[in-house]
Scaffold this active site. Structure first.
Site, PDB file in Angstrom:
ATOM      1  N   HIS A 178      -5.159  -3.235  -2.784  1.00 52.79           N
ATOM      2  CA  HIS A 178      -4.703  -2.241  -3.773  1.00 52.79           C
ATOM      3  C   HIS A 178      -4.450  -2.875  -5.133  1.00 52.79           C
ATOM      4  CE1 HIS A 178      -4.301   1.040  -0.858  1.00 52.79           C
ATOM      5  NE2 HIS A 178      -3.960   0.081  -0.012  1.00 52.79           N
ATOM      6  N   SER A 182       0.794  -1.222   0.000  1.00 57.75           N
ATOM      7  CA  SER A 182       0.000   0.000   0.000  1.00 57.75           C
ATOM      8  C   SER A 182       0.828   1.274   0.000  1.00 57.75           C
ATOM      9  CB  SER A 182      -0.927  -0.003   1.216  1.00 57.75           C
ATOM     10  OG  SER A 182      -0.178  -0.149   2.398  1.00 57.75           O
ATOM     11  N   LYS A 195     -11.728   0.735  -2.296  1.00 62.10           N
ATOM     12  CA  LYS A 195     -10.684   1.401  -3.096  1.00 62.10           C
ATOM     13  C   LYS A 195     -11.161   1.481  -4.545  1.00 62.10           C
ATOM     14  CE  LYS A 195      -7.293   0.584   0.400  1.00 62.10           C
ATOM     15  NZ  LYS A 195      -8.150  -0.010   1.437  1.00 62.10           N
TER      16      LYS A 195
END
Ligand code: WAQ
Ligand code: MG
Length: 627
Positions: free
Chosen positions: A447, A419, A477
């Protein structure tokens, strides 16, 4: 009520109640006698006396003074006694400090300091009193020091000839004492002795009664008194109770690790917002595909809320599982090609709950040194033994895993995309090693999803290898919503439903978040151009940086620009915001000390113009700082 064991006093208490309440008061007192911290009595004596209309006395006003040591507390007490007109106050302090253990108080003449009570072993006991009404009542078992003392002190202050009282508890765990008088009220002093010290005592100071103490002693011992308006038990004043936090806070301020969220007013698009009152391009968000502001997600969220309500009312195991929970889970399992999926309220909870459910005491976890904090917390919570291997170093992983054959289970845990570094874990090599050493593989693709792999399915798709045994993802995300999830075999998911405490004991994600996530998966599938746009934005940005001589690389949407010093990173970030670019500085403990960095997060929503000007602004700042 008096309780004793082998003749030794354990506890005593009294109540003044209406005759109708006498029996319930009696049983309360007996219960208290039986549950006193000092021990179980072998004798309890309960005396019930009829009294006519007790005298009503208003409670003394209460004030609390913070003292940080017994010395300070006693010197405060000394000053307060002087305020009450006791000129030999320091001698009174000596008397109470050296007094022998007694059940009652010394009755002392304020001028001569002679003791006027005659039974020197016992002293004078103030009795026959209680607080009026429920407020200030004794709890059934534990003694409330304050509640008893304010009643006693208020009665004592009203006795003929008494001008002041000083008290130190004989309870070794209770260091708060007080000085009281009709003139200064009841002044609590938070430290009068050291914790663990069993010494305590009371002195009633009087004037003008040396020749006839009878009315005073009779009032103290036999006149029924109800104390009214007892103020509720005071805490320490706020400034004192929080002062220890203040020193912790100022320590954080000094280390340049101070954190404070900036107010962000969205503009309706992911790439632009007003941040701390400044119009800015946003290069901070994990909304990699610009979906958080997509009208289709907003509509899906609104529709889900209107069908299913705004909140789920509790854990799915207690208040039920909505069809939209399982709809999303089916969709996730289908999208990622796994047997089953389970949604958590956040990605953090997905990691913490899953790791601690899969492994425990007697198991070994092998964890990449740069794994996300939620993985670290999950490892700690699990109770398993944790071995940290060097970042993406499969040799180190293999070496450490090879020494773990003695553990019940082995779990290899890694971020798929790291990350704060944006690099990708070597999943295929990790899977080989796990197979070789019979370990579970666990990948956090928070991610990676919506970012890498031909269809944005994450690390396994990127490498063209099978998925890990357990894959964690977030809805928050690239999927533009909120929540976390696990993709795994049905067995794993069943275990999580029964064992993952962050699933069991959290309110399940709200319908709006679930609805938005389903819409996001549909878009991810039907609009693959978003992925290519994201990738071309990343390479455009990296090229722009390279044009300024800034070496940065990233196969994902996260571009770290390492600055090193925490202060400098914070300063650069602040300067960039002044110039209209919101790019956060990431510092310890998110990254290693001395590895502070700007973390640029690229989105498909960014225009090339924004990315070019951001690269330019970053270059200027870095040159300024290095020059
Ligand atoms: N009458 C006279 N003296 C007494 C009595 C009584 N009824 N009860 C106790 N004493 C004497 C005796 O010498 C004890 O050793 C001494 O007082 C201390 O008694 O606002 O708990 O019951 O938080 O230990 C102060 C509360 C608590 C301060 C005092 O006293 C606050 C306390 P303890
Ligand atoms: Mg006591």
């Amino acid at each position: 009520m008096r309780a004793s064991h082998k003749g030794a006093h354990i506890s005593g208490a009294e109540r003044i109640v209406d005759s109708a309440a006498a029996s319930s008061a009696a049983s309360t007192l007996v219960r208290r006698a039986l549950t006193h911290a000092k021990g179980i009595p072998d004798a309890i004596s309960l005396k019930i006396t009829a009294i006519q209309s007790p005298l009503q006395i208003k409670a003394l006003p209460v004030k609390t003074i913070q003292a940080n040591s017994p010395e300070e507390g006693l010197s405060i007490a000394c000053c307060l006694l002087r305020e009450c007109g006791i000129s030999r106050a320091d001698e009174v302090i000596d008397m109470i400090r050296t007094s022998p253990p007694m059940r009652g108080a010394m009755l002392v003449d304020a001028e001569s300091l002679y003791r006027l009570d005659t039974n020197l072993d016992r002293g004078v006991r103030a009795t026959c009193m209680d607080a009026a009404g429920a407020q200030g009542r004794l709890p059934a078992s534990a003694k409330s020091h304050y509640a008893e003392a304010i009643v006693l002190a208020s009665k004592v202050a009203a006795a003929p000839g008494i001008v002041a009282e000083i008290c130190i508890s004989d309870d070794p765990t209770y260091v708060t004492g007080y000085v009281a008088s009709p003139s200064i009220g009841y002044q609590r002093i938070t430290c009068m002795k050291n914790a663990g010290d069993p010494h305590g005592g009371r002195i009633f100071l009087c004037r003008g009664i040396a020749n006839n103490t009878a009315p005073t002693i009779d009032f103290l011992e036999s006149t029924p008194v109800l104390v009214t308006d007892v103020p509720p038990a005071p805490g320490l004043s706020k400034t004192n109770r929080f002062s220890c936090l203040e020193s912790e806070l100022s320590a954080i301020r000094q280390t340049s690790l101070w954190r404070e969220p900036k107010t962000l007013m969205p503009s309706g698009a992911t790439s632009i917002a007003t941040v701390a009152n400044r119009h800015a391009a946003v290069l901070a968000s994990n909304d990699y595909l610009g979906l958080a502001h997509d009208h289709r997600l907003v509509a899906a969220a609104a529709e889900a809320a209107s069908s299913w309500g705004t909140g789920t009312g509790g854990s799915r195991l207690v208040t039920g599982s909505l069809p939209i929970h399982s709809a999303l889970e089916h969709r996730l399992a289908e999208f990622f090609g796994c047997e089953a999926s389970l949604v958590f309220a956040t990605g953090y909870m997905a990691n913490v709950g899953t790791i601690s459910a899969i492994v425990g005491k007697g198991d070994a976890i092998l964890s990449d040194e740069l794994n996300h904090a939620s993985i670290i917390d999950g490892c700690r919570l699990s109770g398993a033994e944790v071995f940290i291997y060097r970042h993406c170093d499969t040799q180190d992983l293999r070496r450490k895993l090879s020494m773990c054959s003695g553990y019940r289970r082995r779990l290899v845990v890694s971020d798929g995309v790291f990350s704060m570094d944006g690099d990708i874990a070597p999943l295929n090599a990790i899977l080989d090693i796990c197979r070789e050493y019979d370990a579970f593989s666990y990948i956090d693709d928070a991610h990676a999803i919506g970012v890498i792999g031909a269809f944005g399915k994450g690390t396994a798709e990127y490498f063209g290898c099978p998925c890990a045994d357990i894959t964690i993802g977030t809805l928050s995300k690239a999927l533009g919503s909120e929540g976390g999830f696990v993709c795994a075999s049905r067995k794993v998911v069943e275990l999580l439903v029964n064992r993952a405490r962050s699933f069991i004991f959290s309110t399940s994600p709200s319908p709006a978040a679930l609805g938005a996530a389903i819409a996001a998966l549909d878009i991810l599938e039907s609009e693959p151009n978003r992925l290519s746009l994201l990738r071309s934005n990343v390479s455009f940005f990296l090229k722009s940086l390279a044009n300024y001589g800034i070496a940065a690389s990233s196969p994902t949407a996260i571009v770290p620009i390492v600055v090193g010093d925490e202060n400098r990173a914070t300063e650069i970030s602040a300067k960039l915001l002044e110039q209209g670019f919101f790019i956060p500085a990431i510092r310890y403990p998110t990254v290693t000390r001395g590895q502070a960095r700007l973390r640029v997060a690229i989105s498909s929503a960014h225009s090339e113009a924004i990315l070019a000007s951001a690269a330019n602004a970053i270059a200027k700042q870095l040159n300024n700082c290095y020059g």
